[in-house]
Design a protein around this motif. Structure first.
Motif, short mmCIF file in Angstrom:
data_model
loop_
_atom_site.label_atom_id
_atom_site.label_comp_id
_atom_site.label_asym_id
_atom_site.label_seq_id
_atom_site.Cartn_x
_atom_site.Cartn_y
_atom_site.Cartn_z
N GLY A 27 0.80 -1.22 0.00
CA GLY A 27 0.00 0.00 0.00
C GLY A 27 0.83 1.27 0.00
O GLY A 27 0.33 2.35 0.27
N SER A 28 2.10 1.15 -0.34
CA SER A 28 3.01 2.30 -0.35
C SER A 28 3.00 2.96 -1.73
O SER A 28 3.57 2.44 -2.69
CB SER A 28 4.43 1.85 0.00
OG SER A 28 5.34 2.92 -0.18
N ARG A 29 2.38 4.12 -1.81
CA ARG A 29 2.32 4.83 -3.09
C ARG A 29 3.70 5.32 -3.50
O ARG A 29 4.02 5.37 -4.69
CB ARG A 29 1.37 6.01 -3.00
CG ARG A 29 -0.06 5.60 -2.95
CD ARG A 29 -0.96 6.80 -3.00
NE ARG A 29 -2.34 6.36 -3.02
CZ ARG A 29 -3.31 7.10 -3.44
NH1 ARG A 29 -3.08 8.34 -3.84
NH2 ARG A 29 -4.54 6.64 -3.44
N ARG A 30 4.52 5.70 -2.53
CA ARG A 30 5.88 6.17 -2.84
C ARG A 30 6.68 5.06 -3.50
O ARG A 30 7.35 5.28 -4.51
CB ARG A 30 6.59 6.63 -1.57
CG ARG A 30 7.99 7.19 -1.82
CD ARG A 30 8.80 7.36 -0.54
NE ARG A 30 9.00 6.12 0.19
CZ ARG A 30 9.91 5.20 -0.10
NH1 ARG A 30 10.71 5.36 -1.13
NH2 ARG A 30 10.02 4.11 0.62
N LEU A 31 6.61 3.87 -2.97
CA LEU A 31 7.36 2.74 -3.52
C LEU A 31 6.82 2.36 -4.90
O LEU A 31 7.60 2.03 -5.80
CB LEU A 31 7.30 1.55 -2.57
CG LEU A 31 8.29 0.42 -2.79
CD1 LEU A 31 9.72 0.94 -2.78
CD2 LEU A 31 8.13 -0.65 -1.72
N GLN A 32 5.52 2.46 -5.09
CA GLN A 32 4.94 2.18 -6.41
C GLN A 32 5.46 3.16 -7.44
O GLN A 32 5.88 2.77 -8.54
CB GLN A 32 3.42 2.29 -6.36
CG GLN A 32 2.72 1.14 -5.72
CD GLN A 32 1.20 1.34 -5.72
OE1 GLN A 32 0.69 2.31 -6.25
NE2 GLN A 32 0.50 0.41 -5.11
N ALA A 33 5.46 4.44 -7.09
CA ALA A 33 5.91 5.48 -8.02
C ALA A 33 7.40 5.33 -8.31
O ALA A 33 7.84 5.48 -9.46
CB ALA A 33 5.62 6.86 -7.45
N GLU A 34 8.17 5.04 -7.29
CA GLU A 34 9.61 4.84 -7.47
C GLU A 34 9.87 3.65 -8.40
O GLU A 34 10.74 3.71 -9.27
CB GLU A 34 10.24 4.60 -6.10
CG GLU A 34 11.74 4.71 -6.07
CD GLU A 34 12.26 4.56 -4.65
OE1 GLU A 34 13.09 3.66 -4.42
OE2 GLU A 34 11.83 5.34 -3.77
#
Length: 57
Positions: A27-34
């Motif tokens: 559920g980590s949007r930052r990790l998805q975007a990265e």
């Protein structure tokens, strides 16, 4: 383009895919975007290498 660089570019794209999947699972949007960013960078580098190789041969 050397084989080592081709492998490195492919590995970068694959690493990005793994990061994106991990981010989605946690559920980590930052990790998805990265992860998406890493995938795009790797894919662009691969495309550039293919273009350079096409003009060399």
């Amino acid at each position: 383009m050397s084989l080592a660089k081709k492998i490195a570019h492919k590995a970068e794209a694959m690493k990005g895919g793994a990061k994106e999947t991990t981010g989605r699972a946690t559920g980590s949007r930052r990790l998805q975007a990265e992860g998406r960013g890493d995938q795009v960078k790797g894919n662009i580098k691969q495309a550039g290498a293919k273009i350079r190789d096409a003009f060399r041969h």
